[in-house]
Design a protein around this motif. Structure first.
Motif: not given
Length: 220
Positions: A11-16, A48-54, A127-131
């Protein structure tokens, strides 16, 4: 309960995915008309990657790690055997050769991309850290339990590929990348990151490999 964490992660992946597609295909093109691309990259690739991914991935791992393949206490290294880190070192050598040999052959020397700068390096590292926190630390980690490893690796690779579609569409390279080896390259990289993560039992190995690959892409 075992299905619970997988459903939450999916579900998180779909929202992301939806949020990231909107950002790439709707918001970024509008920002490009008003803002320097360097600032856009910083906002998108770092903030954005810190807020929405990490952060969401980290919170989900901390909350549900007892249902995952690797517990939160194991993610930063559960293996004391040096041999388990040999695959990461081998892939670093292979990645280096993949970029340096063609670069040297074409130019007669190693040529650094003129556009490479500190902002590009930071974007590659983040990118390496968050992804990896999302795709290996959360998605792969939550799906591995009681599943066939390579089936999970393959499904994770497809999800990793799909998240790149919005930016390819925005940049007008989707058809080109899907009709040549680029999309297969992403699948292969995802499998490598997943395998080294599981082999070493350490998320840092996947982060290092991912960040190193992206740095090479920016530099050469």
């Amino acid at each position: 309960m075992k299905q619970n964490v997988r459903l939450i992660a999916a579900s998180y992946y779909l929202v992301l995915y939806v949020l990231w597609a909107i950002l790439e295909c709707v918001i970024v093109p509008k920002l490009e008309l008003q803002t320097n691309h360097v600032y856009i990259d910083i906002i998108k690739e770092i903030i954005c990657k810190i807020l929405f991914w990490f952060i969401p991935a980290l919170l989900l791992i901390l909350r549900y790690s007892d249902q995952m393949f690797f517990k939160k206490s194991e993610l930063l290294g559960n293996s004391k055997k040096a041999v388990d880190y040999i695959p990461m070192c081998i892939f670093i050598i292979l990645f280096t050769a993949w970029f340096l040999i063609p670069n040297y052959y074409q130019n007669g020397t190693i040529v650094i991309n003129r556009s490479f700068n500190a902002e590009a390096a930071l974007s590659a590292i983040f990118a390496g850290i968050t992804e990896e926190m999302v795709f290996r630390g959360l998605l792969l980690n939550s799906a591995l339990k009681d599943r066939r490893t390579w089936v999970v690796f393959s499904g994770n690779a497809v999800m990793f590929l799909l998240i790149h579609f919005p930016i390819w569409i925005r940049e007008g390279i989707f058809v080109t990348y899907m009709t040549n080896i680029v999309f297969l390259q992403l699948i292969a990289l995802s499998l490598i990151f997943s395998w080294t993560f599981v082999k070493s039992r350490n998320i840092l190995t996947a982060i290092i490999l991912h960040a190193y690959w992206d740095l090479l892409c920016c530099m050469l």
